[in-house]
Design an enzyme around this catalytic site. Structure first.
Site, PDB file in Angstrom:
ATOM      1  N   GLU A 315       0.854  -1.207   0.000  1.00  0.00           N
ATOM      2  CA  GLU A 315       0.000   0.000   0.000  1.00  0.00           C
ATOM      3  C   GLU A 315       0.883   1.249   0.000  1.00  0.00           C
ATOM      4  OE1 GLU A 315      -3.992  -1.587   2.067  1.00  0.00           O
ATOM      5  OE2 GLU A 315      -2.457  -1.013   3.534  1.00  0.00           O
ATOM      6  N   CYS A 411     -11.217  -0.180   6.933  1.00  0.00           N
ATOM      7  CA  CYS A 411     -10.805   1.137   7.451  1.00  0.00           C
ATOM      8  C   CYS A 411     -11.474   2.306   6.720  1.00  0.00           C
ATOM      9  CB  CYS A 411      -9.285   1.274   7.382  1.00  0.00           C
ATOM     10  SG  CYS A 411      -8.582   0.844   5.773  1.00  0.00           S
TER      11      CYS A 411
HETATM   12  O1  FUB Z   1      -3.441  -0.522   9.261  1.00  0.00           O
HETATM   13  C1  FUB Z   1      -4.682   0.131   9.424  1.00  0.00           C
HETATM   14  C2  FUB Z   1      -5.254   0.480   8.083  1.00  0.00           C
HETATM   15  O2  FUB Z   1      -5.457  -0.698   7.334  1.00  0.00           O
HETATM   16  C3  FUB Z   1      -4.358   1.310   7.209  1.00  0.00           C
HETATM   17  O3  FUB Z   1      -4.397   2.660   7.459  1.00  0.00           O
HETATM   18  C4  FUB Z   1      -4.895   0.975   5.863  1.00  0.00           C
HETATM   19  O4  FUB Z   1      -4.013   1.315   4.824  1.00  0.00           O
HETATM   20  C5  FUB Z   1      -5.106  -0.505   5.969  1.00  0.00           C
HETATM   21  O5  FUB Z   1      -3.915  -1.189   5.727  1.00  0.00           O
HETATM   22 ZN    ZN Z   2      -8.715   2.733   4.351  1.00  0.00          ZN
END
Ligand code: FUB
Ligand code: ZN
Length: 649
Positions: A315, A411
């Site tokens: 990511e 999230c």
């Molecule tokens: O790790 C918590 C959240 O989950 C992150 O901010 C998102 O990118 C996802 O990986």
């Molecule tokens: Zn998110």
């Protein structure tokens, strides 16, 4: 840095909106001073209340987020539901949004019930020492609290808890969550504060929350801990197992980092928190560092939509100019974090160009994250969908081809809930000299005796009418943001063109305003074509179309020819035509654009040999048109091809 060197010089205000400061260049208005009344953004808030909130509450119940808290609250032994140690945050983010919604006359009973039930569970689940995390507290989880700071997300959980708590305290005068948050925050201070363990959380977030807790309670220890977390990071502080140090922004101290890097959401949350710390601690060096990082990001790493993150792998943000359209990750949470950072930089500096980027993110990378009906979400936000594309959204297996109702890692949806509920907090700000209109929408704004009724259908058009409904009569300045995309902005006061100068993106009207005065700001919105930097290989030889702050995309259902065969010369764009349309039953009326285009169907060779001298082909005559819709509304119909960047001759 020595712990004792922390210099806390900020003056804390007593009435605080969502984000404020004692030492920034400008101050936000309290939430209650801005009401979004009508138009596009009011539609988003209405959809949030009517559809996204009930949908999310249902999902949180069905997916087990609430039950996990219940298991701890009731000392039960039901199996932990879900995969991640941060699933409490989805409840917290929803509660943050609900704190705003419940303060409105339109609040509904189901939202109130969920709020009450969740608050009671959170209170009951908190451990005696203040700790709270339904994953690590679960009897079936072998990992112990604080055992795994790099992946455990405990301080990320604390951050979202604090933000929900501050929202409930400010919006509802309800301090129950604040009491829980303070106890947990005090545990964190005791454990990681001066003289404690020199660790940092693997996922930044708690930094901006701790600063907000400091603003709310005036307790300097929270600001101090936030500053420690900022300054400790970057020295190989995070224990590594799966991800590299860069993922955690732990490869170099933030003050020395030369470019935004690593996991996109972590990066922007960290930078937003650092900006808060810089403001409140009066740390000019830190502010200069985050400004340098921001500038580099805007110049080399942001998608034209304002999306951040070009790699599905980790990511991650990716390298400079690494901005592939179809693989754009641009997580919706990263869009929210980018706006949080932009807003704080504006608060720190008063500079309008941060708000320009905020606006691009808002109307594009962020808004695309939610379906027109408010009940489905993009986690990643591509700028192209190929005709045979099979990628499921969110880098998760199974599910829909476009937005989906929920995620294993959910999230983004509750992040959208809180952000849509809070939009009015980002509308206006003030300093001793002026009232700043930071974003435009149909709204009423009240500040220090001045009452403005703003009527507009922005961003559908660029005419903004501001009625002065009350004025104390003394001389005031109303500062109007003139977005960087706009050329030829003009303003009249009671029909007379105002000659006031525009400076640094602000057109400042200084007058003794009277009730009944009428200000009309006109932001011309011709259709624009944008190219891209020559180093940006992925979009070389293409153009994108925008109007005002809205980026457009072509969807196959509106176009007779394959999108990949449509060719648009920049010179043809001035002949673009606008019309009004409703793309789907759930979608609001919007402006669609039709641009002259040619059709060029290439040969089959993947790598045709080039002639010795290659010169740019002459554009032929347009023989057709390409129809474009706002990018934020794409993907609300059948899953067909989509492109933001169109071929040039
Ligand atoms: O790790 C918590 C959240 O989950 C992150 O901010 C998102 O990118 C996802 O990986
Ligand atoms: Zn998110």
């Amino acid at each position: 840095m020595n712990d004792s060197e922390v210099n806390i010089s900020g003056v804390v205000a007593t009435t605080l909106p969502a984000v404020t400061t004692g030492s920034g260049r400008v101050r936000p208005l309290p939430s209650s001073d801005v009401i979004i009344a009508d138009g596009v953004l009011a539609g988003w808030q209405q959809r949030n209340r009517a559809a996204t909130v009930p949908h999310t509450i249902r999902q949180l119940r069905e997916s087990g987020n609430l039950d996990n808290l219940r298991t701890i609250a009731e000392s039960g032994d039901a199996a932990f539901r879900g995969r991640y140690p941060f699933l409490d945050t989805d409840v917290f983010k929803t509660l943050e949004g609900l704190a705003y919604e419940l303060a409105r006359p339109s609040a509904d009973e189901a939202s109130r019930e969920f709020f009450e039930e969740s608050v009671a569970l959170i209170e009951a689940a908190q451990a005696d020492d203040g700790y709270l995390n339904s994953y690590f507290q679960h009897p079936g989880i072998v990992k112990q609290p604080w055992e795994d700071l790099s992946w455990g997300h405990e301080l990320y959980n604390l951050g979202h808890l604090i933000q929900a708590a501050v929202a409930a305290s400010r919006q509802l005068g309800d301090n129950r969550l604040l009491d829980v948050a303070v106890r947990f925050a005090d545990l964190a201070v005791a454990k990681f504060g001066p003289g404690g363990e020199e660790e940092v959380p693997g996922h930044p977030e708690v930094e901006m929350a701790l600063v907000e807790l400091y603003r709310t309670t005036s307790e300097a220890r929270y600001l101090q801990l936030a500053k420690l977390f900022i300054d400790r990071r970057g020295h190989g502080t995070v224990a590594l197992s799966v991800f590299p140090a860069e993922y955690f922004q732990d490869n170099a101290p933030l003050r020395e980092l030369d470019s935004v890097t690593g996991h996109a959401v972590r990066m922007v949350y960290l930078a937003a928190g650092a900006t808060d710390v810089a403001i409140e601690a009066g740390d000019a060096e830190l502010l200069a560092s985050v400004i340098r990082l921001w500038d580099d990001m805007v110049e080399t790493k942001l998608y034209v939509t304002g999306g951040l993150g070009s790699r599905h792998s980790d990511e991650a943000i990716g390298d400079r100019y690494e901005l592939p359209s179809e693989r754009s990750y641009s997580e919706t949470c990263a869009a929210i974090g980018t706006m949080q950072w932009a807003w704080r930089l504006f608060i720190a500096t008063g500079d309008a160009h941060y708000l320009d980027v905020f606006e691009i993110v808002l109307f594009n990378a962020y808004a695309a994250g939610l379906s027109a009906d408010g009940c489905a979400f993009f986690y990643d936000n591509p700028l192209q969908r190929r005709p045979d594309h099979q990628q499921r959204t969110g880098a998760e297996p199974d599910g829909e081809l476009l937005r989906r109702a929920w995620f294993v890692c959910p999230c983004c949806p509750p992040n959208i809930i809180r952000w849509n509920a809070e939009l009015q907090d980002y509308f206006a700000a003030s300093d001793a000299d002026a009232l700043y209109l930071a974003q435009y929408g149909d709204a009423s704004v009240t500040h220090d005796g001045l009452e403005l009724g703003i009527r507009t259908s922005y961003p559908l058009d660029g005419e903004i009418t501001i009625h002065v409904e009350a004025s104390p009569g003394d001389e005031r300045t109303i500062a109007l943001r003139v977005p960087a995309w706009c050329h030829g902005a003009s303003v009249t006061v009671n029909g007379t063109p105002a000659a006031d100068a525009s400076e640094n993106g602000w057109l400042r009207l200084t007058r003794s305003f009277s009730a009944g005065d009428l200000i009309v700001l006109t932001l011309p919105m011709p259709v624009r074509a944008h190219g891209s930097h020559p180093h940006l290989d992925a979009t070389r030889g293409t153009l994108s179309i925008a109007r005002g702050p809205v980026v457009y995309s072509a969807e196959q259902q509106d176009n007779e020819y394959d999108l990949d065969d449509l060719v648009v010369d920049p010179a043809w764009v001035k002949a673009a035509e606008l019309s009004s349309a409703q793309l789907s039953g759930d979608a609001p009326e919007t402006v669609i654009i039709s641009v002259p285009a040619a059709v060029d169907t290439p040969g089959r060779a993947l790598y045709p040999e080039l002639a010795e001298s290659v010169s740019a082909p002459k554009p032929g005559e347009p023989t057709t048109t390409v129809t474009l819709v706002p990018y934020y509304l794409w993907g609300n119909r059948e899953a067909l091809a989509m492109r933001v960047w169109l071929r040039r001759p």
